[in-house]
Design a protein around this motif. Structure first.
Motif, PDB file in Angstrom:
ATOM      1  N   UNK A 156       0.819  -1.214   0.000  1.00  0.00           N
ATOM      2  CA  UNK A 156       0.000   0.000   0.000  1.00  0.00           C
ATOM      3  C   UNK A 156       0.859   1.274   0.000  1.00  0.00           C
ATOM      4  N   UNK A 157       2.209   1.078  -0.023  1.00  0.00           N
ATOM      5  CA  UNK A 157       3.170   2.205   0.024  1.00  0.00           C
ATOM      6  C   UNK A 157       2.969   3.088   1.258  1.00  0.00           C
ATOM      7  N   UNK A 158       2.552   2.460   2.364  1.00  0.00           N
ATOM      8  CA  UNK A 158       2.399   3.185   3.631  1.00  0.00           C
ATOM      9  C   UNK A 158       3.634   2.876   4.480  1.00  0.00           C
ATOM     10  N   UNK A 159       4.692   3.650   4.249  1.00  0.00           N
ATOM     11  CA  UNK A 159       5.990   3.380   4.881  1.00  0.00           C
ATOM     12  C   UNK A 159       5.905   3.459   6.401  1.00  0.00           C
TER      13      UNK A 159
ATOM     14  N   UNK B 293       3.432   2.798   8.576  1.00  0.00           N
ATOM     15  CA  UNK B 293       2.864   1.596   9.199  1.00  0.00           C
ATOM     16  C   UNK B 293       3.721   0.365   8.901  1.00  0.00           C
ATOM     17  N   UNK B 294       4.303   0.334   7.693  1.00  0.00           N
ATOM     18  CA  UNK B 294       5.181  -0.784   7.348  1.00  0.00           C
ATOM     19  C   UNK B 294       6.346  -0.847   8.337  1.00  0.00           C
ATOM     20  N   UNK B 295       6.942   0.306   8.599  1.00  0.00           N
ATOM     21  CA  UNK B 295       8.066   0.388   9.531  1.00  0.00           C
ATOM     22  C   UNK B 295       7.624   0.036  10.953  1.00  0.00           C
ATOM     23  N   UNK B 296       6.433   0.527  11.344  1.00  0.00           N
ATOM     24  CA  UNK B 296       5.925   0.288  12.694  1.00  0.00           C
ATOM     25  C   UNK B 296       5.782  -1.204  12.982  1.00  0.00           C
ATOM     26  N   UNK B 297       5.143  -1.925  12.085  1.00  0.00           N
ATOM     27  CA  UNK B 297       4.913  -3.355  12.312  1.00  0.00           C
ATOM     28  C   UNK B 297       6.214  -4.154  12.218  1.00  0.00           C
ATOM     29  N   UNK B 298       7.124  -3.741  11.325  1.00  0.00           N
ATOM     30  CA  UNK B 298       8.403  -4.438  11.224  1.00  0.00           C
ATOM     31  C   UNK B 298       9.206  -4.247  12.511  1.00  0.00           C
ATOM     32  N   UNK B 299       9.215  -3.035  13.017  1.00  0.00           N
ATOM     33  CA  UNK B 299       9.954  -2.743  14.253  1.00  0.00           C
ATOM     34  C   UNK B 299       9.366  -3.519  15.425  1.00  0.00           C
ATOM     35  N   UNK B 300       8.047  -3.626  15.454  1.00  0.00           N
ATOM     36  CA  UNK B 300       7.385  -4.401  16.516  1.00  0.00           C
ATOM     37  C   UNK B 300       7.827  -5.858  16.461  1.00  0.00           C
ATOM     38  N   UNK B 301       7.883  -6.427  15.247  1.00  0.00           N
ATOM     39  CA  UNK B 301       8.322  -7.817  15.081  1.00  0.00           C
ATOM     40  C   UNK B 301       9.770  -7.979  15.531  1.00  0.00           C
ATOM     41  N   UNK B 302      10.612  -7.039  15.149  1.00  0.00           N
ATOM     42  CA  UNK B 302      12.034  -7.084  15.512  1.00  0.00           C
ATOM     43  C   UNK B 302      12.196  -7.037  17.027  1.00  0.00           C
ATOM     44  N   UNK B 303      11.411  -6.194  17.666  1.00  0.00           N
ATOM     45  CA  UNK B 303      11.468  -6.055  19.116  1.00  0.00           C
ATOM     46  C   UNK B 303      11.018  -7.344  19.810  1.00  0.00           C
TER      47      UNK B 303
END
Length: 680
Positions: A303-306, A308-318
């Motif tokens: 969806x090119x929503x950087x 939210x994309x970053x938010x969920x990726x960071x949550x997974x990484x954490x």
């Protein structure tokens, strides 16, 4: 690692349960060191084994994980030497569980079970033998040796007994998973279905659902999405109703991946959102949480929503760092999401490096979907940086792999639907045959029912005819008997009348002539005797035939006989007689007279009565004669059946001859009432 998840945990045996079975009772404060010393100094293998049975529980209790493997290995070796193979097998299973669950040492876990394989046929207990092969299959499965795993699971099934159904179901389920990895779709499906039947018969509905989930993954793998969705929607509903939201989330996540593969992104996002809303309440498995966040990150990348994309990726990484999620399981999906994030950011070279890392991990996992996605992502990124040659090469790999997978999928899908068609065709044939059988059975049942009813009706008619004939014969017999009785009585009366007339006209006249001559003789005694003889002759003549009937009528004749009995016998007679002279014919009046006469004969002979009462009541078409005494009474049926009681039978026959009815009301000690009812 496949994106689709299936959760299933069942140990064939509880870890270290063997301790409780084989260890002797130990004192409250055991001295492990002293036991160890004794063990080292003991030379006899059987005694050393007994000491180890005491030492092993103490080591487990003190959580000395470093010492456990060496002591287990010694115990297994000693058990083999002493030919206690059941103990050796149980310890091998326990050590396998330790390596598999505590140290994650898959190599040693496999080695232990391969060693147990050498003596497993000497183990006496079938459940232990089956579990050795079951654990050996699991050890091969984890190492990716799926052919060896299938062989071991097959052997475990053959060694389990009928009472080990739960283990047989597990072996079938695991074997189905191994066959799935080898692309043996139909064989895997058969094992899943058979395992499901076992679990269902055992009432283990949780594991029925696990197998259903496995079948949905199998359908999804070969792009039979409709069948997979049917199963999952049912499971989602079941888990939601039961409140098992961890399993609910697993099935929802798997279905969201299927929607992504089909390009149904809105539905994918809807399912993922529903799972995310429950995360704070339920606290799902960390591994599942990581995968859900990575999937959400990938979705927002499309969806090119950087942000939210970053938010969920960071949550997974954490989550990976905080909850120490095993990276081996998560690496391919994490690398893919990281590459997509860098692509959205515009860091294409970094994205290419991550995409290639993703491809390597996908190929190591042998996951068809991830391998295809890796080739496609690499080709897309290389094209964006202007490396057309590299992009074409990546596309070539993608296309070749896709064609091979498509061929497999097509063949398996065709085989599945062909099998499904054949099964449905057979089911239709069976249904048709069953319907035909049911129709034949229904026709047969109707025919049998008709035959039964017809036979019953025929027999009923025969019985009715038989009864009717018997009744008719009985009636005819009674009619003949009654007619005979009437004729006999009539004949008797005629004979009595003739004898009475002959006595009166013949002997009576002669006696009168003799009397006249004797009267001229002076011998008075002879005259007296002659008068007495003449009087007796008249009495006999009157008893033989009541001539007074013709002079007085039946009512007067009855009154006359009653007066005579009252006068001559020691019994008081009361009477109330209505006139019945014109009610009966002259012939029938004789019978009425005889009935009254015979009744009083019985009273005088048997009743011991001091009084009697006689009434005659006349109605328009009915006359009733009632004679009552105060005597001793009697049992009518007893007297009537008594052959000597001819008087009662004669009364009944005379009454019947007049088509009347005789009733007798009497009990011993209460007197008797005779009733004679006649209709005109």
């Amino acid at each position: 690692m496949n994106d689709c998840i299936i959760w299933k945990e069942r140990f064939g045996m509880i870890v270290f349960l063997f301790f409780l079975v084989f260890s002797k009772e130990i004192s409250a404060n055991p001295q492990k060191d002293s036991l160890e010393t004794l063990f080292q100094s003991e030379m006899i293998p059987s005694k050393k084994l007994q000491l180890l049975k005491q030492i092993l529980p103490l080591i487990y209790k003190e959580k000395q994980s470093d010492a456990l493997p060496s002591h287990y290995l010694q115990a297994i070796k000693l058990a083999e030497e002493t030919k206690d193979f059941d103990a050796a097998a149980n310890w091998s299973i326990a050590l396998y569980q330790f390596y598999n669950d505590e140290t994650f040492d898959q190599d040693n876990a496999l080695q232990v079970m391969q060693n147990a394989r050498q003596f497993v046929e000497k183990v006496t207990e079938s459940r232990v033998r089956g579990n050795v092969f079951l654990k050996l299959g699991a050890a091969h499965y984890v190492k990716g040796a799926f052919d060896s795993a299938i062989w071991a699971y097959t052997n475990s099934i053959s060694h389990f007994s009928k009472s080990d159904s739960i283990y047989v179901a597990d072996a079938l389920f695991f074997r189905g998973q191994a066959k799935d990895y080898l692309g043996k779709m139909l064989n895997a499906m058969k094992d899943y279905q058979l395992a499901s039947t076992y679990y269902e018969n055992l009432g283990d509905l949780d594991y029925v659902n696990h197998v259903q989930n496995g079948m949905s993954i199998l359908f999804s793998k070969y792009e039979i999405f409709d069948e997979a969705e049917k199963i999952r929607l049912n499971l989602i509903d079941l888990y939601a109703k039961s409140g098992d939201f961890n399993e609910w989330a697993v099935v929802m996540y798997n279905q969201s991946n299927d929607y992504r593969k089909q390009g149904r992104f809105v539905e994918q996002h809807d399912l993922l959102n529903k799972i995310m809303k429950r995360l704070p309440q339920e606290g799902f498995d960390p591994y599942l949480e990581v995968l859900i966040n990575l999937s959400m990150s990938n979705y927002y990348g499309t969806e090119n929503d950087l942000e939210k994309q970053q938010l969920f990726f960071s949550t997974a990484e954490k989550l990976i760092k905080e909850k120490q999620v095993e990276e081996n399981f998560i690496n391919p999906s994490f690398a893919k999401s990281h590459a997509l994030l860098e692509k959205t950011k515009g860091n294409l070279q970094k994205a290419i490096t991550l995409a290639r890392s993703f491809k390597t991990k996908a190929m190591e996992s042998n996951n068809m979907d991830l391998i295809l996605e890796a080739h496609q992502l690499e080709a897309d990124l290389l094209e964006k940086v202007g490396d057309n040659g590299g992009s074409l090469l990546a596309l070539k790999y993608y296309q070749n792999y896709k064609d091979s997978i498509f061929g497999i999928n097509k063949a398996n899908t065709f085989a599945y639907y062909q099998t499904l068609y054949e099964t449905e065709k057979k089911e239709r044939e069976i249904l048709k045959k069953n319907q035909e059988i049911e129709k034949i059975q229904a026709d047969t049942s109707r025919k049998i029912t008709l035959i039964i009813y017809s036979t019953t009706a025929f027999l009923a008619i025969i019985i009715l005819l038989f009864l009717w004939k018997n009744l008719r014969t009985a009636k005819k017999g009674r009619s003949i008997q009654e007619r005979f009785s009437r004729e006999l009585i009539s004949s008797q009366e005629n004979e009595r009348r003739r004898i009475s007339k002959d006595l009166h006209d013949g002997l009576g006249q002669s006696l009168l002539l003799i009397k006249n001559r004797v009267a001229m003789s002076p011998d008075t005694s002879s005259a007296s005797l002659l008068d007495q003889a003449i009087e007796e002759l008249r009495g006999i003549s009157r008893s033989l035939h009541p001539f007074q009937l013709y002079e007085l009528g039946i009512t007067g004749a009855i009154q006359n006989i009653l007066d005579k009995i009252d006068r001559e016998m020691d019994i008081f007679i009361a009477s109330e007689l209505e006139n019945i002279d014109d009610f009966f014919s002259k012939e029938d009046q004789v019978h009425i007279y005889r009935i009254v006469q015979e009744t009083f004969t019985n009273i005088l002979k048997h009743s011991e009565a001091s009084a009697a009462n006689v009434t005659i009541q006349r109605e328009e078409k009915k006359a009733v004669i009632t004679i009552k005494d105060n005597g001793v009474g009697f049992d009518f049926s007893e007297k009537y059946n008594d052959f000597n009681s001819l008087g009662l039978k004669t009364l009944k026959e005379r009454t019947a001859a007049l088509k009347g009815t005789m009733k007798v009301d009497s009990e011993k000690g209460t007197g008797t009432i005779f009733s004679f009812i006649f209709s005109n």
